[in-house]
Scaffold this active site. Sequence first.
Site, PDB file in Angstrom:
ATOM      1  CG  MET A 195     -40.495 -16.605  35.146  1.00  0.00           C
ATOM      2  SD  MET A 195     -39.978 -17.867  33.534  1.00  0.00           S
ATOM      3  CE  MET A 195     -40.051 -19.625  34.135  1.00  0.00           C
ATOM      4  N   PRO A 196     -44.300 -16.262  32.739  1.00  0.00           N
ATOM      5  CG  PRO A 196     -45.904 -17.835  32.084  1.00  0.00           C
ATOM      6  CD  PRO A 196     -45.718 -16.551  32.784  1.00  0.00           C
ATOM      7  CB  THR A 197     -39.881 -15.141  29.605  1.00  0.00           C
ATOM      8  OG1 THR A 197     -39.629 -14.627  30.592  1.00  0.00           O
ATOM      9  CG2 THR A 197     -38.826 -14.467  28.479  1.00  0.00           C
TER      10      THR A 197
END
Lengths: 61, 61, 61, 61, 61, 61
Positions: C1-3
Amino acid sequence: MPTVIVKMFEGRSLDQKRALVKKVTQAVSETINAKEEAIVVMIEELKKEDYASGGILAADK
Amino acid sequence: MPTVIVKMFEGRSLDQKRALVKKVTQAVSETINAKEEAIVVMIEELKKEDYASGGILAADK
Amino acid sequence: MPTVIVKMFEGRSLDQKRALVKKVTQAVSETINAKEEAIVVMIEELKKEDYASGGILAADK
Amino acid sequence: MPTVIVKMFEGRSLDQKRALVKKVTQAVSETINAKEEAIVVMIEELKKEDYASGGILAADK
Amino acid sequence: MPTVIVKMFEGRSLDQKRALVKKVTQAVSETINAKEEAIVVMIEELKKEDYASGGILAADK
Amino acid sequence: MPTVIVKMFEGRSLDQKRALVKKVTQAVSETINAKEEAIVVMIEELKKEDYASGGILAADK
């Protein structure tokens, strides 16, 4: 299947959602020859601060 | 198009989102030769109890 | 994350993809204070016959 | 990678989510030969008014 | 519902996919109390040139 | 916005896709009061070996 995901701004009423899923289901069924009962629609609501076009948040337009 | 979806933990400020969509839009525009005004960015926020890696929720780490 | 998921028309070169993921990762890292090594980017390519705006396929424009 | 997204109705407890991500991660790891620590699971919860099958909202069934 | 999307690198065999959807369906059913026949699994395969972590394509690692 | 994603089995003709995006765009426009030109539709095609319900691939049914 088919599965339809509708991403839209938050704020629509329950009646609008009711009409949306009914009409979208009919539109898919008629055009690609799928049974209505097999069609799924999911609604994903976004806030105006979570959507941008041209690099600018909808909340700032 | 292009359409960019950013999934991230909740909790960023409006200013961070504003900077995020601006910089990501520029990054996409420069590298794949797309006009900035055609680029869309959507932010999807997740809670720490809705994300896991290695089988363990982020909320439990 | 983030993705990050980037949906774009097919046809970009490997070098463009390489530059895209590098710049987008930097843009996300700088603006929301995430470590570069934690950031994931996925590219999803669409054909012009699989994208429409205003009810008209990109393949027909 | 692999990245798994589970869309389900809201209302599950934290314990159910904990068990869900653990078991799903194991299922993926065992069957496609991926290391557990590389597997990501994201949960996306929907309201009954945001899901329809057969053109009818789950909220109306 | 629930609907599960598994994003993974291309290259798994039909037997691996068969096992994957069976085990994931069982894992979801057992942990969040959903009937197996109501659970949908979709597989989305990515090429190594369409996935990056840390700003570097998997194809370059 | 709104942005609509239609996941369906591969194999539809270009004419079916043309009709699909037109009718779905009209259905969304009429029911949630959005301008047609602002509505985007993306089609994502799946193989029968990449979709399962009840833990069984569509390819095996």
